[in-house]
Enzyme design. Sequence first.
Site, short mmCIF file in Angstrom:
data_model
loop_
_atom_site.label_atom_id
_atom_site.label_comp_id
_atom_site.label_asym_id
_atom_site.label_seq_id
_atom_site.Cartn_x
_atom_site.Cartn_y
_atom_site.Cartn_z
N ASN A 10 0.94 -1.26 0.79
CA ASN A 10 -0.58 0.20 0.09
C ASN A 10 0.74 1.27 0.28
O ASN A 10 1.27 1.90 0.92
CB ASN A 10 -1.24 -0.03 1.11
CG ASN A 10 -2.07 1.78 1.03
OD1 ASN A 10 -2.09 1.80 0.64
ND2 ASN A 10 -2.73 1.69 2.74
N TRP A 11 1.09 1.80 -1.11
CA TRP A 11 1.53 2.73 -1.38
C TRP A 11 1.59 4.61 -0.78
O TRP A 11 2.47 5.11 -1.10
CB TRP A 11 2.37 2.58 -2.72
CG TRP A 11 3.29 2.64 -3.03
CD1 TRP A 11 4.17 0.63 -2.39
CD2 TRP A 11 3.46 1.71 -4.39
NE1 TRP A 11 5.11 0.83 -3.60
CE2 TRP A 11 4.84 1.30 -4.35
CE3 TRP A 11 3.18 2.42 -5.79
CZ2 TRP A 11 5.33 0.12 -5.97
CZ3 TRP A 11 4.34 2.10 -7.04
CH2 TRP A 11 5.01 0.92 -7.13
N LYS A 12 -0.02 4.29 -0.28
CA LYS A 12 -0.53 5.52 0.13
C LYS A 12 0.06 6.73 -1.11
O LYS A 12 -0.23 6.95 -1.86
CB LYS A 12 0.00 5.65 1.60
CG LYS A 12 -0.58 4.42 2.37
CD LYS A 12 -0.20 4.70 3.93
CE LYS A 12 0.00 3.96 4.43
NZ LYS A 12 -0.35 3.60 5.97
N HIS A 104 -9.25 1.12 5.04
CA HIS A 104 -8.18 1.78 5.64
C HIS A 104 -8.54 2.32 7.00
O HIS A 104 -9.01 3.43 6.50
CB HIS A 104 -6.83 1.87 4.87
CG HIS A 104 -5.70 2.63 5.56
ND1 HIS A 104 -5.45 3.21 6.07
CD2 HIS A 104 -4.96 1.17 5.17
CE1 HIS A 104 -3.48 2.80 6.15
NE2 HIS A 104 -3.51 1.47 6.05
N GLU A 106 -6.52 5.44 7.57
CA GLU A 106 -6.41 6.92 7.37
C GLU A 106 -7.27 7.22 6.81
O GLU A 106 -8.47 8.45 7.64
CB GLU A 106 -5.15 6.35 6.50
CG GLU A 106 -3.85 6.49 7.30
CD GLU A 106 -3.13 6.19 6.42
OE1 GLU A 106 -3.11 5.59 5.36
OE2 GLU A 106 -2.33 5.59 7.42
N GLU A 176 -5.12 -4.81 10.35
CA GLU A 176 -4.08 -3.64 11.15
C GLU A 176 -4.61 -2.73 12.73
O GLU A 176 -5.33 -1.73 12.52
CB GLU A 176 -3.69 -2.85 9.85
CG GLU A 176 -3.96 -3.37 8.82
CD GLU A 176 -3.66 -2.13 7.49
OE1 GLU A 176 -2.33 -2.52 6.60
OE2 GLU A 176 -3.95 -1.35 7.24
N GLY A 182 2.44 2.62 10.00
CA GLY A 182 3.93 3.88 10.35
C GLY A 182 4.19 4.70 11.73
O GLY A 182 5.34 5.30 11.88
N SER A 222 3.57 -2.16 10.06
CA SER A 222 4.89 -1.96 10.54
C SER A 222 5.88 -3.19 10.03
O SER A 222 6.70 -3.34 11.10
CB SER A 222 5.17 -1.54 11.65
OG SER A 222 4.87 -0.13 12.35
N GLY A 243 2.94 -1.10 3.61
CA GLY A 243 3.57 0.33 4.03
C GLY A 243 4.65 1.17 3.63
O GLY A 243 4.60 -0.06 2.51
N GLY A 244 5.00 2.05 4.48
CA GLY A 244 6.07 1.91 4.90
C GLY A 244 7.47 0.89 3.35
O GLY A 244 7.92 2.02 2.75
#
Length: 264
Positions: A10-12, A104, A106, A176, A182, A222, A243-244
């Site tokens: 998930n590159w956001k 999600h 977010e 999640e 993150g 994470s 993500g990251g």
Amino acid sequence: MNRKPIFAANWKMNLGPSATEDFLKSFLSKTQGQAFPAEIVIAPPFVSLAKLADILHSPGASKEAQAIQIAAQNCSQFDSGAYTGEVSVLMLREFFVHYVIIGHSERRAIYGETDAIINAKIHKAREANLKPIFCIGETLAQREAGQLETVLRTQITEGLKGVSDKDMAEIVIAYEPVWAIGTGVTATSQQAQDAHAFVRSVVAGLYGADSAAKLRIQYGGSVKPGNAAELMACPDIDGALIGGAALEPQSFLEIIRNGSNPVS
Ligand code: 13P
């Protein structure tokens, strides 16, 4: 039950079209000739979908490239019309999109998406034959207040309202915990396994033991190359939503590699 693990990046709001091209060149050169016993999915921002589709489905694309599935990070719950800034499920279909991340944390926290909106999006995605990656998870305050199970049960029950058995078979759930996203703080594998087992039991209550046994539940929050193997060795964890650590080809690849050969 043999469930194929699913690793989704998930590159956001990262990696526009030119960065997407750079990522793919590097990722594909590293995966050339390698087959993983896992499904690999990339969810770029909307504006990078065309680049991803062009590269992965160009006439000369390698087997490894064609095997990568494309996901969107969101979709509208409406078909078309006066919804400024939104993207419909049929538009996504034009870019070889097969999965869509829905709910999600977010989207829930920043854009006010409710369980009812998420439920409408899941139905809309299934109408277009897209596979939802349906995200759920508790905040730290909810966990500390002993509300973990109530929160997850409500999110699952409300989010899946009216979803048929047949459609449920095409849904992936991503657990999640919000406090792990993150932050560098991963749930321990025991915390993650306990939550996943609980999610599966709720789905068993709604759809029966057989559907629940087939359901793939990803962990997100994470995930890194160094913790993927331990997390994926848990019996109810069937992949990751990353993500990251999925913004960099080598690290995404190492997560897939370490996570699809779990230490038992
Ligand atoms: P991080 O891997 O950056 O914690 O993000 C997890 C996530 O939100 C994936 O959807």
